[in-house]
Design a protein around this motif. Structure first.
Motif, short mmCIF file in Angstrom:
data_model
loop_
_atom_site.label_atom_id
_atom_site.label_comp_id
_atom_site.label_asym_id
_atom_site.label_seq_id
_atom_site.Cartn_x
_atom_site.Cartn_y
_atom_site.Cartn_z
N CYS A 37 0.83 -1.21 0.00
CA CYS A 37 0.00 0.00 0.00
C CYS A 37 0.86 1.26 0.00
O CYS A 37 2.02 1.24 0.44
CB CYS A 37 -0.91 0.02 1.23
N MET A 38 0.25 2.35 -0.46
CA MET A 38 0.89 3.66 -0.41
C MET A 38 -0.18 4.70 -0.10
O MET A 38 -1.27 4.68 -0.70
CB MET A 38 1.55 3.99 -1.75
N ILE A 39 0.11 5.57 0.85
CA ILE A 39 -0.76 6.72 1.13
C ILE A 39 -0.01 7.97 0.68
O ILE A 39 1.06 8.28 1.20
CB ILE A 39 -1.13 6.83 2.62
N TRP A 126 -5.08 -4.40 -8.28
CA TRP A 126 -4.80 -3.10 -7.68
C TRP A 126 -6.09 -2.31 -7.56
O TRP A 126 -7.06 -2.53 -8.28
CB TRP A 126 -3.78 -2.30 -8.50
N GLU A 127 -6.09 -1.36 -6.62
CA GLU A 127 -7.22 -0.44 -6.43
C GLU A 127 -6.66 0.90 -5.96
O GLU A 127 -5.69 0.96 -5.20
CB GLU A 127 -8.19 -0.97 -5.37
N GLY A 128 -7.27 1.98 -6.43
CA GLY A 128 -6.88 3.32 -5.99
C GLY A 128 -8.09 4.07 -5.46
O GLY A 128 -9.17 4.02 -6.07
N THR A 129 -7.93 4.78 -4.34
CA THR A 129 -9.04 5.50 -3.72
C THR A 129 -8.63 6.92 -3.39
O THR A 129 -7.66 7.14 -2.65
CB THR A 129 -9.52 4.80 -2.43
N LEU A 130 -9.33 7.90 -3.97
CA LEU A 130 -9.15 9.29 -3.59
C LEU A 130 -9.97 9.55 -2.34
O LEU A 130 -11.17 9.24 -2.30
CB LEU A 130 -9.60 10.21 -4.72
N ILE A 131 -9.34 10.11 -1.31
CA ILE A 131 -10.01 10.35 -0.03
C ILE A 131 -9.95 11.85 0.25
O ILE A 131 -8.87 12.41 0.47
CB ILE A 131 -9.35 9.56 1.11
N GLU A 132 -11.10 12.50 0.21
CA GLU A 132 -11.19 13.94 0.45
C GLU A 132 -11.66 14.20 1.87
O GLU A 132 -12.08 13.30 2.58
CB GLU A 132 -12.12 14.57 -0.58
N GLY A 133 -11.61 15.48 2.27
CA GLY A 133 -12.11 15.86 3.58
C GLY A 133 -11.04 16.13 4.61
O GLY A 133 -11.35 16.32 5.79
N LEU A 134 -9.76 16.16 4.20
CA LEU A 134 -8.70 16.56 5.13
C LEU A 134 -8.76 18.07 5.35
O LEU A 134 -9.29 18.80 4.50
CB LEU A 134 -7.35 16.15 4.59
N ALA A 140 -6.06 12.89 0.13
CA ALA A 140 -5.12 11.77 0.16
C ALA A 140 -5.53 10.78 -0.93
O ALA A 140 -6.67 10.77 -1.40
CB ALA A 140 -5.13 11.09 1.52
N TYR A 141 -4.56 9.99 -1.34
CA TYR A 141 -4.81 8.94 -2.32
C TYR A 141 -4.23 7.66 -1.76
O TYR A 141 -3.07 7.62 -1.32
CB TYR A 141 -4.14 9.28 -3.66
N PHE A 142 -5.06 6.63 -1.73
CA PHE A 142 -4.63 5.33 -1.19
C PHE A 142 -4.55 4.34 -2.34
O PHE A 142 -5.54 4.06 -3.02
CB PHE A 142 -5.62 4.84 -0.13
N LEU A 143 -3.36 3.81 -2.56
CA LEU A 143 -3.13 2.82 -3.60
C LEU A 143 -2.76 1.51 -2.95
O LEU A 143 -1.88 1.45 -2.09
CB LEU A 143 -1.99 3.27 -4.53
N LYS A 144 -3.46 0.45 -3.34
CA LYS A 144 -3.07 -0.87 -2.88
C LYS A 144 -2.94 -1.78 -4.09
O LYS A 144 -3.68 -1.66 -5.07
CB LYS A 144 -4.05 -1.44 -1.85
N ALA A 145 -1.96 -2.67 -4.02
CA ALA A 145 -1.69 -3.57 -5.13
C ALA A 145 -1.09 -4.84 -4.56
O ALA A 145 -0.64 -4.89 -3.41
CB ALA A 145 -0.73 -2.93 -6.13
N HIS A 146 -1.08 -5.88 -5.38
CA HIS A 146 -0.48 -7.12 -4.91
C HIS A 146 1.03 -7.08 -5.11
O HIS A 146 1.53 -6.56 -6.12
CB HIS A 146 -1.07 -8.33 -5.65
#
Length: 479
Positions: A37-39, A126-134, A140-146
Motif C-alpha cells: 500500500c501507499m498513502i 490493484w485499487e486506488g481510492t481518492l479520499i477527500e475531507g482533510l 489523500a490517495y490510497f493505492l493498494k496492489a499485490h
C-alpha cells in the motif's frame, strides 16, 4: 505513417517470475496476503476528471495495470499475465470523503480497513481510492496492489514515470493505444510452463555436470558445499533467535502508523559509525523495540529480523520482484546507540554476503510448482520474524497528480505473519516511514509509537556535534 507511441518498459514480462508466483500463492493463507500500500498526501484535492484520465493514461503507459492473473488448472507453476477484456476503471478507481473530524487518525483508520480487504484475483490486482475531507482542502490517495506486481524498487520506478513534474497538464505526452485483450486459458498457461521446464533441462544438466567436474578438486568442492550448507539454515531462518514473547501473538488485523525523519541527519548518523543510512534506519527501529520491551517489563536480548536484499541488476526489467532475504538477530539488548549501530552494520554485511542469500530465487522455479496450500506450510520462514524492514529510494523531486502536489508518500508493506513490517522511502529530503503492525502483537500502539520516536532520536543524536546535541534533527510522528 508514423509508429504509435509505445508504453513504458516496465513490468512487461508476459508471466510471473518464480518469486512473484510464490508471493501470489501466499494469499492461500489469509495471514500471508501480499498486499502492498501507499498513502499519498496532496496539498489540494485533484481534479476528478483529470485523475480518471491520468489513470487511463497510466494504464496505457504501464499495461500491467490492465492485466489479470491467469493460473494453470492446478494452481501450480508460474501464472501468466493477460489484458483483462473486462477492465473497468470505474471498479479500480474510487472516491470517498471522510465523514468525521478529517484528522490523520481517521484517514489512516479508513486506509487500514481498505488494506485488509482482499483484492479480487479475477481482476488486475490493484485499487486506488481518492479520499477527500482533510483540513484546509487537502486530500489523500490510497493505492493498494499485490506484491506480485512489483517489489519496492520497481514500484518507485513506475511511480516516478507515471507521476507528473508539473501541476498543469503537460502537452505532447506519449499516448500509446489501449492494449488489446489476449485470450489466455488455464491450459495455455500449463503448456507454457511445461515448455519452459523442457527449456531448463540443458541448464540443469550443465549445472549437474559442473558439480560433477568440481569433484576433481574434492577439498575445494567440500569446502564450498560446507559453506553453502551452513548458510542455508541461516538464510531460511532456521537458526534465528527465538521470537519475543511480548510480540508472539498474530491475527488478521493491521494497524498503520507513520513518521517523518530528516534524511540528511539519518544519513549523517550512519556516517558517524561508518555505516549506511539503512544501518541507521534499522538501528532506530530496533532501538524503539528495545524501549518498548523495557517499558512493558519484558526485556529480551535479541529478536529475529528479516531484511530484503535487492538482487536487481541493470539489465533486469523494471517491475516484478528481484529480492532475496537477509536474516539478523536484532540486538534489542544493546542500550548504547553507537554500539547498537555498529553491531547492526556488521550483521547486515554478513547477511548480504551469505553464500545462500539468493536460495529462494535459485529454488523458486521448483517451489513454484507446489500448490498454495503446501507452500503455506512453510510460512514459518516469515511468521517467526518479529520485524521485517525495507528501505527504498524515493522520488527526489516535486511530483504532481491531476493538479495536486504530492506532499508526502507513506509506504506500507504486507504482514506475512510477522509482528511489524516497516517500510521507508525518501521524498524530497524527508524519510517517510510507514509501519504496519499486527494489532495482536503490538497491544500498546501509543506507547510503541513514543518508543519508536525515542529510539530514532537516540540514533539521530549521533549526527550532532558533541557540544550541541540540539544540532541533530528529530523524528516526527504523523499518526
Amino acid at each position: 505513417m508514423s509508429e504509435p507511441d509505445r508504453p513504458l518498459d516496465w513490468a512487461n514480462e508476459p508471466h510471473m517470475s518464480a518469486v512473484d508466483a510464490l508471493m501470489w500463492r501466499g494469499d492461500t493463507d489469509r495471514r500471508l496476503r501480499g498486499t502492498i500500500c501507499m498513502i499519498e498526501i496532496y496539498d489540494c484535492a485533484p481534479e476528478w476528471d483529470r485523475l480518471i484520465e491520468a489513470h487511463d493514461w497510466g494504464s496505457r503507459m504501464a499495461p500491467r495495470f490492465r492485466q489479470r492473473v491467469i493460473d494453470s488448472p492446478f494452481g501450480t507453476g508460474t501464472p501468466s499475465w493477460a489484458v483483462d477484456p473486462d477492465f473497468d476503471l470505474h471498479y479500480h478507481v474510487r472516491r470517498m470523503r471522510l465523514s468525521g473530524d478529517g484528522s490523520m487518525r481517521e484517514l489512516f483508520a479508513i486506509c487500514e480497513q481498505l488494506a485488509m480487504t482482499a483484492l479480487d484475483p479475477g481482476r488486475p490486482p490493484w485499487e486506488g481510492t481518492l479520499i477527500e475531507g482533510l483540513p484546509d482542502g487537502r486530500a489523500a490517495y490510497f493505492l493498494k496492489a499485490h506484491h506480485a506486481l512489483t517489489d519496492g524498487m520497481g514500484a518507485i520506478l513506475g511511480l516516478a514515470q507515471l507521476h507528473s513534474t508539473s501541476r498543469e497538464p503537460i502537452p505532447g505526452k506519449p499516448q500509446p493505444p489501449r492494449p488489446e485483450p489476449v485470450t489466455v486459458s488455464a491450459l495455455d498457461v500449463l503448456g507454457r510452463q511445461l515448455a519452459e521446464e523442457v527449456q531448463r533441462l540443458p541448464h540443469r544438466v550443465d549445472t549437474t555436470w559442473r558439480g560433477v567436474r568440481a569433484l576433481a578438486h574434492p577439498r575445494r568442492a567440500l569446502s564450498t558445499a560446507l559453506r553453502y550448507s551452513r548458510s542455508v539454515p541461516r538464510v531460511a531462518g532456521l537458526v534465528s533467535p527465538p521470537g519475543s514473547p511480548l510480540l508472539a501473538q498474530r491475527s488478521l488485523s493491521w494497524r498503520f502508523s507513520a513518521f517523518e525523519v530528516p534524511f540528511d541527519d539519518l544519513k549523517a548518523a550512519g556516517k558517524a559509525a561508518r555505516a549506511s543510512v539503512n544501518d541507521a534506519y534499522l538501528a532506530g527501529l530496533i532501538g524503539g523495540l528495545r524501549l518498548y520491551h523495557e517499558k512493558m517489563g519484558r526485556p529480551v536480548d535479541a529478536i529475529p529480523v528479516a531484511i530484503p536484499i535487492s538482487v536487481r541488476r541493470p539489465e533486469d526489467p523494471a517491475g516484478g520482484n528481484r529480492i532475496a532475504v537477509g536474516r539478523m538477530a536484532g540486538p534489542v539488548g544493546i542500550e548504547d546507540p553507537f554500539e547498537r549501530l555498529l553491531t547492526i552494520r556488521e550483521q547486515v554485511r554478513a547477511a548480504r554476503t551469505e553464500p545462500a542469500v539468493d536460495i529462494f530465487n535459485t529454488l523458486g522455479s521448483l517451489l513454484a510448482w507446489l500448490p498454495g496450500q503446501v507452500l503455506a506450510q512453510f510460512s514459518g520462514a516469515t511468521t517467526q520474524n518479529d520485524l521485517q524492514a525495507s528501505n527504498v529510494p524515493g522520488i527526489p523531486w516535486d511530483t504532481y497528480v491531476a493538479g495536486a502536489k504530492v506532499e508526502r508518500m507513506f509506504p506500507f508493506g504486507p504482514l506475512p505473519g510477522c509482528a511489524v513490517m516497516a517500510t521507508m522511502i525518501t521524498h524530497n529530503g524527508v524519510a517517510c516511514l510507514g509501519l504496519n503492525s499486527d494489532a495482536a502483537s503490538i497491544t500498546e500502539p501509543e506507547l510503541f509509537a513514543d518508543c519508536l520516536v525515542d529510539g530514532f532520536n537516540e540514533i539521530l543524536a549521533l549526527a550532532a556535534d558533541g557540544d550541541d546535541p540540539r544540532a541533530a534533527g528529530t523524528m516526527r510522528r504523523v499518526i
